[in-house]
Design an enzyme around this catalytic site. Sequence first.
Site, short mmCIF file in Angstrom:
data_model
loop_
_atom_site.label_atom_id
_atom_site.label_comp_id
_atom_site.label_asym_id
_atom_site.label_seq_id
_atom_site.Cartn_x
_atom_site.Cartn_y
_atom_site.Cartn_z
CE LYS A 85 -3.77 -2.50 2.26
NZ LYS A 85 -4.41 -2.77 3.51
CD GLN A 145 -3.42 -4.59 6.54
OE1 GLN A 145 -3.49 -3.55 5.96
NE2 GLN A 145 -3.76 -5.73 5.96
CG ASP A 148 -9.50 -0.39 4.74
OD1 ASP A 148 -9.56 -0.59 3.53
OD2 ASP A 148 -8.83 -0.97 5.55
C1 BQF Z 1 -2.34 -10.49 -6.10
C2 BQF Z 1 -5.82 -9.22 2.73
C3 BQF Z 1 -6.93 -11.14 3.75
C4 BQF Z 1 -6.88 -10.39 5.06
C5 BQF Z 1 -6.29 -9.27 5.13
C6 BQF Z 1 -2.22 -8.54 -4.88
C7 BQF Z 1 -2.74 -8.13 -2.64
C8 BQF Z 1 -3.04 -9.59 -2.45
C9 BQF Z 1 -3.03 -10.25 -3.71
C10 BQF Z 1 -2.95 -7.32 -1.28
C11 BQF Z 1 -5.55 -8.55 1.67
C12 BQF Z 1 -5.62 -9.14 0.10
C13 BQF Z 1 -4.97 -7.20 1.77
C14 BQF Z 1 -2.33 -9.79 -4.68
C15 BQF Z 1 -4.38 -6.36 0.54
C16 BQF Z 1 -5.52 -8.17 -0.99
O1 BQF Z 1 -1.25 -10.27 -6.71
O2 BQF Z 1 -2.90 -11.48 -6.21
C17 BQF Z 1 -2.22 -7.63 -3.81
O3 BQF Z 1 -2.14 -6.50 -0.82
N1 BQF Z 1 -4.18 -7.18 -0.60
C18 BQF Z 1 -4.91 -6.62 3.03
O4 BQF Z 1 -4.34 -5.43 3.03
O5 BQF Z 1 -5.58 -7.14 4.02
C19 BQF Z 1 -5.98 -8.40 4.02
C20 BQF Z 1 -6.42 -10.41 2.83
#
Ligand code: BQF
Length: 293
Positions: free
Chosen positions: A52, A96, A119
């Site tokens: 991010k 987060q 968010d």
């Molecule tokens: C990709 C997230 C579960 C719990 C908390 C790119 C992300 C993921 C995959 C990413 C996620 C999932 C995020 C890919 C943010 C998505 O190339 O497939 C980016 O950074 N995510 C999060 O902040 O908290 C989570 C999933």
Amino acid sequence: MKIIDGKNISNLIKEEIKVEVDQIISNGERPPHLAAVLVGEDGASLTYVASKVRSCQQVGFNSTLVKLPVDILEKELLKKIQELNNDDNIDGFIVQLPLPDHIDEEKILLAINPNKDVDGFHPTNFGKMALNMKTFIPATPFGIMELLKRYDIETKGKYTVVIGRSHIVGRPISILMNSKGNPGDSTVTVVHSRTKNIENYTKNADIIISALGIPGFVKNEMVKDGVVVIDVGITRVKDSNHPKGYVIRGDVDFDSVKQKASYITPVPGGVGPMTIAMLLKNTLLSRSLLKNY
Ligand code: BQF
């Protein structure tokens, strides 16, 4: 079968955001500023937050990473949130998830000023979303809607099955797909861990959106020909052949399901990158449109 390239679309969106940021700066104004609060050092969370922050830099946003120890007291975290709420230089911030067990997630989300809740997890913003009012749409559902829009996938009158009822993906995407609009106007069923015979629903679905977190759960025999498959799952599965010691797997058995699908998102490179792009979009929105305070 078309593979939905979320990585590519997310890069396009970032370029569009960058153009708007350059405009803001050339007007002599301050660029958008996103802050992220990370409690503890969970490996996946660190990766997400770093991604991010890096994306903010790519589009010209200011960013602040607030790293707090895993044993921080709930009241200290609440104090930090008040600081961010009161900081006029910050347009939006995220906490987060998941948080450590000793912290009440609900209490934390309620403390965030809804006008900075990029968010879209605050109950006020969830309620606005459900009522089709202008607000921050949670980044992952927002990203799915954007993919459907940019690939011009018909959703009106279609039967959509959502697998999973989380507050962050399943519940909101079911509301959005069922709401008036394009994408939208879909007939939606939400199935979950207590649903009997999930395949009876998925076999009839025109669109399947899976946000369950069980690798390979959706199999070829569970879907019909021409189905649109959106895979939101991202589970780390141990793999000693890989330098990192794990691979990322989606909810969908991609190689078998793709034989029947008209459109399908890959994992990685599908919905995941869109989540980041739409968080930036919400932050830009917070900087420009949604200054209703
Ligand atoms: C990709 C997230 C579960 C719990 C908390 C790119 C992300 C993921 C995959 C990413 C996620 C999932 C995020 C890919 C943010 C998505 O190339 O497939 C980016 O950074 N995510 C999060 O902040 O908290 C989570 C999933």
